[in-house]
Design an enzyme around this catalytic site. Structure first.
Site, PDB file in Angstrom:
ATOM      1  N   THR A  50       0.826  -1.209   0.000  1.00  0.00           N
ATOM      2  CA  THR A  50       0.000   0.000   0.000  1.00  0.00           C
ATOM      3  C   THR A  50       0.858   1.255   0.000  1.00  0.00           C
ATOM      4  O   THR A  50       0.441   2.302  -0.493  1.00  0.00           O
ATOM      5  CB  THR A  50      -0.942  -0.012   1.219  1.00  0.00           C
ATOM      6  OG1 THR A  50      -1.691  -1.232   1.223  1.00  0.00           O
ATOM      7  CG2 THR A  50      -1.925   1.146   1.173  1.00  0.00           C
ATOM      8  N   TYR A 137       6.518 -13.233   2.476  1.00  0.00           N
ATOM      9  CA  TYR A 137       5.309 -12.991   1.686  1.00  0.00           C
ATOM     10  C   TYR A 137       5.220 -14.044   0.591  1.00  0.00           C
ATOM     11  O   TYR A 137       6.057 -14.100  -0.316  1.00  0.00           O
ATOM     12  CB  TYR A 137       5.357 -11.593   1.082  1.00  0.00           C
ATOM     13  CG  TYR A 137       4.009 -10.970   0.779  1.00  0.00           C
ATOM     14  CD1 TYR A 137       2.848 -11.734   0.711  1.00  0.00           C
ATOM     15  CD2 TYR A 137       3.898  -9.601   0.572  1.00  0.00           C
ATOM     16  CE1 TYR A 137       1.621 -11.147   0.446  1.00  0.00           C
ATOM     17  CE2 TYR A 137       2.673  -9.001   0.307  1.00  0.00           C
ATOM     18  CZ  TYR A 137       1.537  -9.777   0.247  1.00  0.00           C
ATOM     19  OH  TYR A 137       0.322  -9.188  -0.026  1.00  0.00           O
ATOM     20  N   LYS A 163       2.868 -14.613   5.131  1.00  0.00           N
ATOM     21  CA  LYS A 163       1.715 -13.855   4.668  1.00  0.00           C
ATOM     22  C   LYS A 163       1.290 -14.418   3.317  1.00  0.00           C
ATOM     23  O   LYS A 163       2.094 -14.478   2.389  1.00  0.00           O
ATOM     24  CB  LYS A 163       2.071 -12.368   4.543  1.00  0.00           C
ATOM     25  CG  LYS A 163       0.914 -11.490   4.101  1.00  0.00           C
ATOM     26  CD  LYS A 163       1.341 -10.029   4.047  1.00  0.00           C
ATOM     27  CE  LYS A 163       0.181  -9.152   3.605  1.00  0.00           C
ATOM     28  NZ  LYS A 163       0.578  -7.732   3.488  1.00  0.00           N
TER      29      LYS A 163
END
Length: 307
Positions: A50, A137, A163
């Site tokens: 983000t 990730y 994640k």
């Protein structure tokens, strides 16, 4: 080794404001993080997806993470985004350790894919450069098998979690079960876009934590969802999904990159001077901005009603 203890609240992924000259706007970033910190996030993940990690130089990432650590001042964990080419990620890990970051979110390597052995060696090389905890990730060109995740958790003590941004629930279930058999304290995160839309499924397979981009845009809505999620109130969850999150997903899916662009635009709509997204992302069209504002207003109204 430092542990990551996240508070019982949504995880906050800040945007990265840019000034008129195109550089990181420290003042706007400080305001953005300060305001969201007041809303009570469980942890802060600066310079991640983000926050336009893909578009930041190593020096800009350091600046962003430094601001986050200064503003947060130990209130919640600060987990910095790193990734890309091996040389760049090693430089960033060493550099960001001095900023006050509490750990790292390791994004995929740059462009190329690799075997499971290659991915393991990529992670091993990175975590060997730091004593801080690392969350891996699982997404894009860094897709790990359950066997590789078990190996990471077994052989690399500072790999503390994973994640999931792939969305294969069956694989995620296998990863969770097998990883917990060797690391009972392993952390698992739902990292799919607009994660609230899929969190019920992830919670059911043992993935309790999730990224909330909406928290960076309109924390009141994200908090209303999180409280209902924690309290087991499906009627509230379903209402927010039907009237806010799923319409937001449909708007997001109209244009590549909108998962970031809409969140940044939401901050502008709420009066914060945060600048545009960097290429190759694009800002929302006037029509989409109008729809976004309508969704935010309606989501706020629903959250207030349900409270």
């Amino acid at each position: 080794m430092t542990t990551l203890n996240f508070a019982d609240a949504p995880l906050f992924f800040p945007i990265t404001p840019f000034g008129q000259d195109g550089t990181v706007d420290r003042e706007a970033l400080t305001e953005h993080i300060s305001r969201r910190l007041e809303a009570g996030p469980g942890g802060i993940f600066p310079a991640c997806g983000t926050g336009e990690f893909h578009a930041l130089s190593p020096a800009e990432s350091r600046e962003v993470v430094t601001v986050a650590a200064e503003v947060t001042s130990g209130a919640v964990p600060v987990v910095a985004g790193v990734g890309g080419s091996l040389g760049q990620v090693l430089e960033s890990v060493r550099d960001l350790t001095a900023t006050g970051a509490d750990g790292f979110l390791l994004l995929p390597p740059y462009l190329v894919g690799g075997t499971q052995e290659g991915l393991f060696q990529y992670v091993k090389t990175v975590v060997s450069a730091t004593e801080l905890p690392v969350i891996v990730y699982h997404r894009a060109n860094a897709r790990f098998t359950a066997e590789t995740v078990v190996r990471l958790m077994t052989e690399l003590p500072n790999v503390v979690g994973l994640k999931d941004g792939v969305g294969d629930v069956a694989l995620a279930q296998e990863i969770v079960l097998r990883a917990l058999s060797v690391r009972a304290d392993a952390l698992f995160f739902n990292g799919l876009l607009t994660a609230e839309a899929s969190q019920a499924a992830y919670a059911a397979i043992g993935v309790p934590l999730y990224s909330s981009a909406v928290f960076a845009a309109q924390p009141e809505i994200a908090l209303a969802f999180y409280r209902a999620y924690q309290d087991g109130r499906p009627e509230v969850i379903n209402r927010l999904l039907e009237e806010f999150y799923l319409p937001l997903v449909r708007l997001r899916d109209t244009t590549p990159g909108y998962a970031v662009s809409l969140i940044k635009a939401a901050n502008r709509l709420r009066g914060q001077t945060v600048g545009s997204v960097r290429p190759p992302l694009v800002d929302p069209s006037p029509e989409h901005l109008q729809r976004l504002e309508q969704l935010l207003d309606h989501g706020l109204a629903v959250a207030a009603e349900l409270a």
